[in-house]
Design an enzyme around this catalytic site. Structure first.
Site, short mmCIF file in Angstrom:
data_model
loop_
_atom_site.label_atom_id
_atom_site.label_comp_id
_atom_site.label_asym_id
_atom_site.label_seq_id
_atom_site.Cartn_x
_atom_site.Cartn_y
_atom_site.Cartn_z
N ARG A 1 4.39 -48.37 33.13
CA ARG A 1 5.41 -47.29 33.18
C ARG A 1 4.80 -45.93 33.54
O ARG A 1 5.26 -44.89 33.06
CB ARG A 1 6.15 -47.16 31.85
N SER B 1 15.35 -47.91 27.56
CA SER B 1 14.42 -47.88 26.43
C SER B 1 13.96 -46.46 26.16
O SER B 1 13.48 -45.78 27.07
CB SER B 1 13.17 -48.72 26.75
N GLU C 1 9.36 -43.11 26.33
CA GLU C 1 9.37 -43.47 27.76
C GLU C 1 10.30 -42.50 28.51
O GLU C 1 10.10 -42.21 29.68
CB GLU C 1 9.88 -44.91 27.91
C1 FAD Z 1 20.91 -49.21 31.05
C2 FAD Z 1 19.51 -48.87 31.47
C3 FAD Z 1 18.57 -49.89 31.58
C4 FAD Z 1 17.26 -49.59 31.99
N1 FAD Z 1 16.38 -50.61 32.10
C5 FAD Z 1 15.12 -50.35 32.53
C6 FAD Z 1 14.18 -51.42 32.69
O1 FAD Z 1 14.48 -52.59 32.48
N2 FAD Z 1 12.93 -51.10 33.11
C7 FAD Z 1 12.55 -49.80 33.38
O2 FAD Z 1 11.41 -49.59 33.79
N3 FAD Z 1 13.43 -48.78 33.23
C8 FAD Z 1 14.70 -49.01 32.82
N4 FAD Z 1 15.58 -47.98 32.67
C9 FAD Z 1 15.13 -46.59 32.88
C10 FAD Z 1 15.34 -46.04 34.31
O3 FAD Z 1 16.42 -46.69 34.94
C11 FAD Z 1 14.08 -46.18 35.15
O4 FAD Z 1 13.01 -45.45 34.59
C12 FAD Z 1 14.31 -45.67 36.58
O5 FAD Z 1 13.20 -46.04 37.37
C13 FAD Z 1 14.50 -44.15 36.67
O6 FAD Z 1 14.98 -43.86 37.97
P1 FAD Z 1 15.91 -42.57 38.21
O7 FAD Z 1 16.19 -42.47 39.67
O8 FAD Z 1 17.09 -42.62 37.33
O9 FAD Z 1 14.93 -41.42 37.78
P2 FAD Z 1 15.27 -40.13 36.87
O10 FAD Z 1 15.68 -40.60 35.51
O11 FAD Z 1 16.22 -39.27 37.63
O12 FAD Z 1 13.87 -39.47 36.80
C14 FAD Z 1 12.81 -40.06 36.06
C15 FAD Z 1 11.53 -39.32 36.42
O13 FAD Z 1 11.21 -39.61 37.79
C16 FAD Z 1 11.04 -38.40 38.54
N5 FAD Z 1 11.52 -38.65 39.89
C17 FAD Z 1 12.71 -39.19 40.26
N6 FAD Z 1 12.78 -39.30 41.60
C18 FAD Z 1 11.62 -38.80 42.10
C19 FAD Z 1 11.08 -38.62 43.41
N7 FAD Z 1 11.76 -38.99 44.50
N8 FAD Z 1 9.86 -38.07 43.53
C20 FAD Z 1 9.14 -37.70 42.43
N9 FAD Z 1 9.60 -37.82 41.17
C21 FAD Z 1 10.82 -38.38 41.00
C22 FAD Z 1 11.85 -37.36 37.79
O14 FAD Z 1 11.37 -36.05 38.04
C23 FAD Z 1 11.68 -37.80 36.33
O15 FAD Z 1 10.50 -37.25 35.79
C24 FAD Z 1 16.90 -48.25 32.27
C25 FAD Z 1 17.85 -47.22 32.16
C26 FAD Z 1 19.14 -47.53 31.76
C27 FAD Z 1 20.16 -46.43 31.67
#
Ligand code: FAD
Length: 312
Positions: free
Chosen positions: A177, A227, A298
């Site tokens: 992660r 999580s 996380e």
């Molecule tokens: C119902 C649910 C289930 C989930 N299950 C999982 C799972 O099974 N496994 C898992 O790993 N995660 C899970 N997650 C967490 C989340 O979906 C992941 O961490 C996902 O990868 C975050 O992507 P995001 O676009 O929403 O990023 P954001 O939440 O918008 O951002 C997360 C971080 O990434 C950075 N970021 C985003 N885009 C960029 C970019 N283009 N360049 C540089 N930095 C960037 C942001 O600045 C921030 O620090 C879950 C979330 C939910 C709501």
């Protein structure tokens, strides 16, 4: 120049592009106050905006789908950048037994994973239920069921303060992660993935099974951010530790530690960022007292929290 003045100057440089938006509308927890938000729809635009913001001393936060973010009720200073337009593009190329996929950072991971299965490209099935963008997935090294996106990454194209960089997987500092992007200001623009050719019907069945399992184990009907805590090496999963500490169902205001999966905090309606941080604190304290494990979040913080500013 004060930050509001700098944002004013930035707005003047990019007329009509910066709006005030509620972070609650841009995050899956549906929590968070106001922020200045700009949609960058091309690499050129991204380069121009980040360069001007840097010259003006404006802090930048790149937001994906906001599915791993706790945003403060008091909003955030600086500029929130969301990627759109050209950053949603996905290009597919079959090369013998390999599928080479180039996906823009704002393409949605579940859509990409579903399309891969349908095309008969194997490896991304684990991601069908991870509701984030490709950029967020690279930044977080998202994963599930023992797999993670880093294993499929061939290269990542990102914008650094010095310009555009293409880094191979080894240069991305992936770990559990985590990635090198968490300790840099690099903005992920696209990722090249390598997937193995597989049987489309079997892949779709596997993806459906994963979605079914997730629906049964996770509280998906209420807003959440997945999580809350990371796994600690050598310790039981955080959900089990929190459950054993007796905190399942614990409430603070509109937030609740899920009674289905204790590593999820759900917004039962009107939860504030403070309600969530109260529960995060309760869980950390109770788990430390009962098991000696120091839980680490996380989730990422965005905005002002008790005198501290959450950023990347
Ligand atoms: C119902 C649910 C289930 C989930 N299950 C999982 C799972 O099974 N496994 C898992 O790993 N995660 C899970 N997650 C967490 C989340 O979906 C992941 O961490 C996902 O990868 C975050 O992507 P995001 O676009 O929403 O990023 P954001 O939440 O918008 O951002 C997360 C971080 O990434 C950075 N970021 C985003 N885009 C960029 C970019 N283009 N360049 C540089 N930095 C960037 C942001 O600045 C921030 O620090 C879950 C979330 C939910 C709501």
């Amino acid at each position: 120049m004060t930050e509001p003045d700098a944002i004013g100057a930035l707005s003047a440089a990019f007329p009509g592009r910066i709006r005030t938006a509620r972070l609650a509308d841009l995050t899956t927890w549906r929590i968070g106050g106001d922020a200045s938000v700009l949609e960058a729809d091309s690499p050129g635009m991204l380069e121009e905006v980040t360069g001007t913001a840097r010259d003006l001393g404006v802090r930048i936060f790149v937001l994906g789908r906001g599915s791993n973010i706790l945003a403060s009720d008091s909003g955030c200073d600086g500029l929130v950048i969301r990627l759109s337009g050209a950053f949603r593009r996905i290009l597919w190329r079959r090369d013998g037994d390999l599928w080479r996929v180039e996906a823009g950072a704002s393409a949605m991971l579940p859509g990409l994973a579903g399309a891969s299965c349908m095309k008969g490209a194997a490896g991304l099935e684990f991601a069908v239920g991870i509701p984030g963008t490709v950029g967020g997935a690279v930044f977080m090294n998202a994963g599930a069921y023992g797999a993670s996106i880093s294993e499929l990454v061939y290269s990542v194209r990102y914008l650094s303060e010095k310009g555009w960089v293409t880094a191979g997987r080894e240069g991305c500092g992936f770990g559990y992660r985590t990635s090198a992007f968490q300790s840099s200001t690099g903005i992920v623009a696209s990722v090249a993935l390598e997937l193995r050719a597989g049987d489309a019907a079997a892949l779709m069945e596997s993806a459906s099974g994963i979605l079914r399992k997730r629906r049964e184990s996770f509280p998906l009907k209420l807003p959440n951010a997945g999580s809350v805590f990371r796994r600690t090496e050598g310790a039981p999963p955080p959900g089990r530790l929190i459950e054993e500490a007796g905190l399942k169902g614990r409430r603070a205001g509109g937030a609740m530690i899920s009674d289905l999966h204790a590593n999820f905090i759900v917004n039962t309606g009107g939860a504030s960022s403070g309600d969530v941080t109260d529960l995060v604190g309760d869980a950390r304290r109770a788990v430390f007292e009962t098991s000696g494990v120091s839980l680490v979040e996380e989730i990422r913080y965005l905005g002002r929290f008790g005198g501290q500013t959450g950023g990347r």
